[in-house]
Write an enzyme that holds these catalytic residues in place. Structure first.
Site, PDB file in Angstrom:
ATOM      1  N   TYR A  61      17.402   2.884  72.495  1.00 45.73           N
ATOM      2  CA  TYR A  61      17.432   4.204  73.142  1.00 45.73           C
ATOM      3  C   TYR A  61      17.783   4.032  74.604  1.00 45.73           C
ATOM      4  CZ  TYR A  61      16.373   8.345  70.459  1.00 45.73           C
ATOM      5  OH  TYR A  61      16.490   9.434  69.644  1.00 45.73           O
ATOM      6  N   GLU A  63      18.639   6.925  76.970  1.00 47.59           N
ATOM      7  CA  GLU A  63      18.881   8.202  77.656  1.00 47.59           C
ATOM      8  C   GLU A  63      19.079   7.977  79.143  1.00 47.59           C
ATOM      9  OE1 GLU A  63      15.909  11.094  76.682  1.00 47.59           O
ATOM     10  OE2 GLU A  63      16.531  11.167  74.583  1.00 47.59           O
ATOM     11  N   LYS A 236      41.271   8.294  66.701  1.00 44.29           N
ATOM     12  CA  LYS A 236      42.555   8.691  66.104  1.00 44.29           C
ATOM     13  C   LYS A 236      43.602   7.637  66.482  1.00 44.29           C
ATOM     14  CE  LYS A 236      41.386  13.605  65.784  1.00 44.29           C
ATOM     15  NZ  LYS A 236      40.245  13.908  66.677  1.00 44.29           N
ATOM     16  N   ARG A 242      34.375   6.289  65.691  1.00 50.01           N
ATOM     17  CA  ARG A 242      34.296   7.747  65.787  1.00 50.01           C
ATOM     18  C   ARG A 242      33.459   8.095  67.011  1.00 50.01           C
ATOM     19  NH1 ARG A 242      36.577   9.234  61.149  1.00 50.01           N
ATOM     20  NH2 ARG A 242      36.544  11.367  61.849  1.00 50.01           N
TER      21      ARG A 242
HETATM   22  N1  DSN Z   1      39.736  17.274  62.394  1.00 53.84           N
HETATM   23  C1  DSN Z   1      40.630  16.696  63.362  1.00 53.84           C
HETATM   24  C2  DSN Z   1      42.041  16.683  62.886  1.00 53.84           C
HETATM   25  O1  DSN Z   1      42.232  16.408  61.702  1.00 53.84           O
HETATM   26  O2  DSN Z   1      42.948  16.919  63.649  1.00 53.84           O
HETATM   27  C3  DSN Z   1      40.511  17.335  64.679  1.00 53.84           C
HETATM   28  O3  DSN Z   1      39.172  17.395  65.031  1.00 53.84           O
END
Ligand code: DSN
Length: 421
Positions: A61, A63, A236, A242
């Protein structure tokens, strides 16, 4: 449970503690190995990122922020979090970075709360024109708490028309202007957004969740030096765990940090932040720049191949990693097409197209992206083959024997590009 049983449990492997979950992990790993991932927002992380995510940092933890925690025992976490911050600053040229946001929407929530009061006017791209739920959709916290004006893409070109954005901004005088997207395949004119925002006295907020890896890989223009605040997810094109980060100019540092903690979140996810640090280190390499370049080359190849087969791609191509296919050009629909592709081992996401007359659950398009396929080493030749599989699957969507044979070809291609084995 006796204390010796409890300590035995500490070191027993997952396969003996929970064979059901272990089995599902194996099944998911096999699915990822043998199928082609074309969901534009997904990617395949390195073993190093996976290892950091599964580390003992999950036990802690923390914080607060480095040097100012509300729990003891954070001397190691402090070093790790600062490393993540320093690497992200170097990667994007940011004045200040908060690496604690748990994901994209909480990061965006922090920006709204730090900059706006409930009811303030905000300008963002409409969801079905390529925007994101958190850019003002009426069912999302953004649309529920703030007074949104939304811009759209042009009906003919499907591109953002900056003259229209300016016209709306001058009329609406928003407190904040958002630039960013989930389903838009052209470069954003960050400087034009900034100049409009300056004209009306608005704060600039860039959401680069989709293209952060392409920016970090020096293939697309970086808005961080231009905009007041920029958020991105880390999972991404950036190819990390994530999560999300917020990058700000110095003037917003205090408000953003206070809003993330204690405003919205409690303890940061230290194991995820360690993995963010690993992903930033990977993204600082020239190998990653080559990767980002190949992602775009593959996307252009995929768009070109599909267009040559008569599919309409919004904006007639792409500058980044994604494209939206308007399936009306082939008399097809989004949901059935997503299902047909799933049957041959290709994952994609159905997508609305601008001015769609169909509903989001069965819209007129699909969104395709190349980050994951590129990570596993596929180049233009393989992407051309993938375009052929997509066309064959969509043209034979009700022929199960044909779909099974395409599935075999997809698996054969995947076998040549193993992921973790
Ligand atoms: N859900 C994502 C996407 O597929 O673009 C964006 O948050």
């Amino acid at each position: 449970m006796s204390s010796s049983a409890a300590s035995k449990l500490l070191t027993a492997p997952l396969s003996s503690v929970d064979p059901e979950i272990a089995g599902l992990i194996d099944r998911e790993a096999a699915r990822q190995e043998h199928e082609i991932e074309l969901i534009a927002s997904e990617n395949t992380v390195s073993k190093a990122v996976l290892e950091a995510m599964g580390s003992v940092f999950t036990n802690k933890y923390s914080e607060g922020y480095a040097g100012k925690r509300y729990y003891g025992g954070n001397e190691v976490v402090d070093v790790m979090e600062q490393l993540a911050i320093n690497r992200a600053k170097e990667l994007f040229g940011a004045e200040h970075v908060n690496v604690q946001p748990l994901s994209g929407s909480p990061a965006n929530l922090a920006v709204y709360m730090a900059v706006c009061k409930p009811g303030d006017k905000v300008l963002g791209l409409k969801l079905d024109h390529g925007g994101h739920l958190s850019h003002g959709h009426p069912v999302n916290f953004s649309g529920l708490n703030y007074n949104f004006a939304q811009y759209e893409v042009d009906e003919k070109t499907c591109r953002i028309d900056m003259d229209k954005v300016r016209e709306i901004a001058l009329r609406e005088r928003p407190r904040m202007i958002i630039a960013g997207f989930s389903a838009y395949s052209r470069d954003i004119d960050w400087k034009a957004f900034k100049s409009i925002a300056d004209e009306v006295g608005a704060v600039t907020f860039g959401d680069i969740a989709h293209i952060a890896g392409l920016i970090a890989g020096k293939q697309l223009e970086n808005p961080v030096p231009i905009f007041d605040i920029v958020t991105t997810t880390t999972h991404k094109t950036l190819r990390g765990p994530r999560g999300a980060i917020i990058m700000t100019k110095g003037a917003f540092k205090k408000d953003i940090d206070r809003t993330v903690f204690p405003g919205i979140q409690g303890g940061p996810h230290d194991h995820i932040n360690a993995a963010k640090a690993v992903c930033f280190k990977e993204a600082l390499t020239t190998d990653f720049q080559d990767y980002a370049k190949q992602v775009i080359l593959n996307a252009k190849t995929l768009a070109g191949e599909l267009m040559s087969r008569g599919y309409r791609i919004l904006t007639d191509g792409t500058d980044n990693h994604l494209m939206v296919v308007d399936l009306r050009s082939k008399d097809l629909a989004g949901k059935a097409s997503e299902i047909a592709l799933e049957k041959v081992g290709i994952s994609c996401s159905r997508s609305t197209v601008p001015f769609d007359t169909k509903k989001a659950l069965d819209p007129s398009g699909i969104r395709l992206g190349t980050p994951s396929l590129t990570t596993r080493g596929m180049g233009e030749a393989e992407t051309k083959a993938v375009a052929g599989f997509i066309d064959a699957a969509l043209m034979n969507a009700s022929d199960d024997a044909k779909l099974a044979s395409i599935r075999g070809q997809v698996a054969e291609l995947c076998n040549k590009f193993p992921i973790y084995v």
